[in-house]
Design an enzyme around this catalytic site. Structure first.
Site, PDB file in Angstrom:
ATOM      1  N   LYS A   1      -2.287  -8.651  -7.648  1.00 44.26           N
ATOM      2  CA  LYS A   1      -3.156  -8.410  -6.487  1.00 44.26           C
ATOM      3  C   LYS A   1      -2.622  -7.210  -5.725  1.00 44.26           C
ATOM      4  CE  LYS A   1      -3.257  -9.404  -2.260  1.00 44.26           C
ATOM      5  NZ  LYS A   1      -3.892  -8.180  -1.733  1.00 44.26           N
TER       6      LYS A   1
ATOM      7  N   GLY B   1       6.610  -6.303  -0.046  1.00 46.46           N
ATOM      8  CA  GLY B   1       5.835  -6.244   1.189  1.00 46.46           C
ATOM      9  C   GLY B   1       6.675  -6.688   2.371  1.00 46.46           C
TER      10      GLY B   1
ATOM     11  N   GLU C   1      11.849  -2.017  11.363  1.00 37.04           N
ATOM     12  CA  GLU C   1      11.341  -0.829  10.677  1.00 37.04           C
ATOM     13  C   GLU C   1      10.246  -0.193  11.518  1.00 37.04           C
ATOM     14  OE1 GLU C   1       9.900  -2.697   7.036  1.00 37.04           O
ATOM     15  OE2 GLU C   1      11.124  -1.312   5.903  1.00 37.04           O
TER      16      GLU C   1
ATOM     17  N   CYS D   1      10.200   1.492   2.593  1.00 37.48           N
ATOM     18  CA  CYS D   1      11.160   0.471   3.032  1.00 37.48           C
ATOM     19  C   CYS D   1      12.587   0.999   2.936  1.00 37.48           C
ATOM     20  CB  CYS D   1      10.978  -0.805   2.230  1.00 37.48           C
ATOM     21  SG  CYS D   1      10.874  -0.473   0.485  1.00 37.48           S
TER      22      CYS D   1
ATOM     23  N   TRP E   1       0.804  -1.223   0.000  1.00 39.14           N
ATOM     24  CA  TRP E   1       0.000   0.000   0.000  1.00 39.14           C
ATOM     25  C   TRP E   1       0.840   1.277   0.000  1.00 39.14           C
ATOM     26  CZ3 TRP E   1       1.656   2.672   4.121  1.00 39.14           C
ATOM     27  CH2 TRP E   1       2.187   1.936   5.179  1.00 39.14           C
TER      28      TRP E   1
ATOM     29  N   ALA F   1      -2.604  -4.230  -2.741  1.00 44.16           N
ATOM     30  CA  ALA F   1      -2.890  -4.250  -1.299  1.00 44.16           C
ATOM     31  C   ALA F   1      -4.346  -3.876  -1.044  1.00 44.16           C
ATOM     32  CB  ALA F   1      -1.970  -3.271  -0.581  1.00 44.16           C
TER      33      ALA F   1
HETATM   34  P1  ADP Z   1       2.338  -4.704   5.016  1.00 39.56           P
HETATM   35  O1  ADP Z   1       2.680  -5.194   6.375  1.00 39.56           O
HETATM   36  O2  ADP Z   1       3.179  -3.630   4.504  1.00 39.56           O
HETATM   37  O3  ADP Z   1       0.868  -4.467   4.803  1.00 39.56           O
HETATM   38  P2  ADP Z   1       2.123  -7.262   3.772  1.00 39.56           P
HETATM   39  O4  ADP Z   1       3.267  -8.137   3.433  1.00 39.56           O
HETATM   40  O5  ADP Z   1       1.166  -7.720   4.797  1.00 39.56           O
HETATM   41  O6  ADP Z   1       2.764  -5.866   4.066  1.00 39.56           O
HETATM   42  O7  ADP Z   1       1.274  -6.933   2.466  1.00 39.56           O
HETATM   43  C1  ADP Z   1       1.832  -6.769   1.190  1.00 39.56           C
HETATM   44  C2  ADP Z   1       0.930  -7.449   0.183  1.00 39.56           C
HETATM   45  O8  ADP Z   1       0.888  -8.837   0.487  1.00 39.56           O
HETATM   46  C3  ADP Z   1      -0.522  -6.971   0.225  1.00 39.56           C
HETATM   47  O9  ADP Z   1      -1.022  -6.974  -1.090  1.00 39.56           O
HETATM   48  C4  ADP Z   1      -1.201  -8.048   1.047  1.00 39.56           C
HETATM   49  O10 ADP Z   1      -2.569  -8.187   0.798  1.00 39.56           O
HETATM   50  C5  ADP Z   1      -0.459  -9.262   0.570  1.00 39.56           C
HETATM   51  N1  ADP Z   1      -0.532 -10.429   1.460  1.00 39.56           N
HETATM   52  C6  ADP Z   1      -0.657 -10.454   2.801  1.00 39.56           C
HETATM   53  N2  ADP Z   1      -0.675 -11.729   3.244  1.00 39.56           N
HETATM   54  C7  ADP Z   1      -0.559 -12.531   2.162  1.00 39.56           C
HETATM   55  C8  ADP Z   1      -0.499 -13.949   1.945  1.00 39.56           C
HETATM   56  N3  ADP Z   1      -0.566 -14.797   2.961  1.00 39.56           N
HETATM   57  N4  ADP Z   1      -0.376 -14.395   0.687  1.00 39.56           N
HETATM   58  C9  ADP Z   1      -0.284 -13.534  -0.349  1.00 39.56           C
HETATM   59  N5  ADP Z   1      -0.331 -12.202  -0.215  1.00 39.56           N
HETATM   60  C10 ADP Z   1      -0.459 -11.702   1.015  1.00 39.56           C
END
Ligand code: ADP
Length: 495
Positions: free
Chosen positions: A187, A243, A396, A299, A163, A189
């Site tokens: 996909k 992410g 972070e 990041c 995001w 965020a």
């Molecule tokens: P942040 O902590 O910065 O939100 P995330 O790693 O949780 O980072 O999110 C980054 C992306 O990964 C987003 O698009 C989120 O929806 C996606 N995401 C989170 N969990 C999963 C998962 N288990 N499998 C695939 N994508 C995921």
């Protein structure tokens, strides 16, 4: 639940989409479910978008496979022409895209404008770069054989984006993939799907063939199902992810079963080192930009500011004075330099880091808590004498909080800087050319900002070492992540 709805007043209202884009068609979730996208500055509702899962993701993957056959066979120049139109349309609609970005993400409008230009630049850069993917001929050790090397797109790819840069992270993955002939299911965020959907709308207008880029939306609870389909479906040959380390590692584990290719751009813990011989005006300006841009939610943000004995006090005073001038506000207000944090969870993490540092003896010089704007607005904060054991030194913070630590000599600075499992970006300020080389050679990071606090540009390779990731995005090196090398051994050539 917020009761209010923000009116999204775009010049081109069709860029605000409430459906996902699969195989060239705008569609709802199979079961009709939706989730809310909110303005982090007010918690007001911006739009609802589909909550999708395995079925929709599989359809998008099938559409990407169908589209791949034709897209990969087009000459690079033809693909580049479509991408150039996408880029032109992004710039033509820059005001709308920037507004949408600010509304769903919170960053100041000026930063959103910069991000849209950066995002569009990847489409042009990679479209052009793909024209220059050369093969090779290797002198054969056998009289009757010839050895040729050719380059091919990896195939159908999955992209999962965060995001904090809702537009740029989309094109930083999709542009190199599409340019070399891959197709992609993306996909975005859950906090910021609207920017990705607007890019899909412009891709459609630019004439990108159906299925070459699909955007599947889902809420936080849907992400694991979408991710699992992407990583377990044998049609998908590669996952590009930006992410958290936690999710990046999970995806890498999931990809191991089919030995799928991965590019991961994960977290960092950037040191920002100011040596005694630095130009202090430049160092202060660079640190303020690097720390407070996007409210510290990048990041590559300066996460540990290290100031050398000789300039420590002066740097702290000047940096704090500059940070105190930053205007906190809603991103659409022209004076705003620091917007809200993305959500309550982020706000709590930042608060926890400040409290932890203070408990461990840090001196609070500015801010330190919620801003009077309320919600997830956090005051720009400066802490000095932050312990290296503090949470904010180890993880972070992802917020507008600067932690400063004083150090003695060059060796100590390098040791502190490298004492982390991360290795994305590091910064240092020095005017001594010998020191610049020595320190550059010893910092274990993928990106070094030397006498600058701003390093993102499409022509340079962005990526980390150690646990910060695998692969590079941007630049000619960024092409390599989306192509496979094939070797042709051609026999029967009797000499
Ligand atoms: P942040 O902590 O910065 O939100 P995330 O790693 O949780 O980072 O999110 C980054 C992306 O990964 C987003 O698009 C989120 O929806 C996606 N995401 C989170 N969990 C999963 C998962 N288990 N499998 C695939 N994508 C995921």
């Amino acid at each position: 639940m917020a009761l209010e709805t923000t009116t999204v007043a775009l010049a081109d209202g069709s860029l605000l989409r409430d459906q996902a884009f699969i195989g060239g068609r705008w569609c709802d979730a199979d079961d009709g479910r939706t989730f809310a996208v909110r303005n982090p500055a007010s918690d007001e509702l911006l739009a609802t978008v589909p909550r999708m899962g395995v079925g929709e993701t599989r359809r998008a993957i099938d559409a990407a496979a169908d589209a791949f056959a034709d897209w990969r066979d087009r000459p690079a120049a033809e693909r580049a022409a479509v991408m150039r139109r996408m880029r032109d349309l992004m710039l033509e609609h820059r005001d709308d895209l920037a507004l949408l970005l600010t509304l769903e993400q919170g960053k100041p409008l000026a930063e959103s404008h910069t991000e849209i230009a950066y995002a569009a630049a990847f489409l042009e850069w990679f479209g052009e770069e793909a024209k220059r993917i050369y093969g090779d001929t290797i002198p054969s050790p056998h009289r009757d054989k010839r050895i040729l090397v050719t380059k091919h797109p990896v195939g159908v790819c999955g992209g999962i984006t965060p995001w904090n840069f809702p537009s740029a992270m989309v094109t930083r993955k999709a542009a190199p993939a599409l340019a070399v002939g891959c197709t992609m299911v993306l996909k975005p965020a859950e906090q910021t799907p609207l920017s990705a959907l607007a890019i899909a709308a412009l891709a459609e207008r630019a004439g990108l063939p159906p299925g070459v880029l699909s955007v599947v939306t889902g809420d936080a609870e849907d992400a694991p199902a979408i991710g699992t389909e992407m990583t377990s479906n044998p049609i998908v040959r590669k996952i590009g992810f930006t992410g958290s380390n936690e999710v990046g590692k999970l995806l890498m584990h999931q990809c191991a079963d089919q030995v799928k290719n991965v590019s991961l751009e994960l977290g960092g813990n950037a040191p920002f080192i100011v040596f005694d011989d630095a130009d202090l005006d430049e160092a202060v300006a660079g640190a303020v930009l690097c720390k407070f841009r996007n409210s510290g939610q990048t990041c590559i943000t300066a996460n540990r500011i290290l100031a050398q004995d000789g300039i420590h006090q002066e740097f702290v005073d000047r940096f704090t004075a500059q940070a105190a001038k930053l205007v906190v506000g809603v991103g659409v207000e022209p004076a705003t330099k620091v917007g809200p944090l993305i959500d309550q969870q982020a706000f709590e993490k930042v608060s926890r880091h400040v409290a932890d540092a203070c408990e461990r003896g840090a001196q609070l010089l500015l801010g330190g808590g919620p801003h009077e704007r309320g919600g997830t607005f956090f005051s720009p904060t400066v802490l000095d004498r932050v312990s290296l054991e503090a949470d904010m030194s180890r993880e972070e913070t992802f917020g507008p909080v600067a932690g400063i630590h004083r150090f003695g000599d060059e060796r100590e600075a390098i040791e502190i800087a490298n004492d982390t499992p991360y290795g994305l970006a590091a910064y240092f300020y020095s005017r001594d050319v010998g020191r610049i080389f020595r320190v550059s050679e010893h910092l274990e990071y993928g990106i070094l900002g030397i006498n600058t606090g701003f390093i993102s540009v499409e022509v340079a390779p962005f990526g980390g070492v150690k646990e910060s990731g695998i692969g590079r995005e941007g630049s000619k090196y960024g092409v390599d992540d989306w192509i496979e090398t094939r070797y042709l051994s051609l026999g029967g050539i009797d000499n």
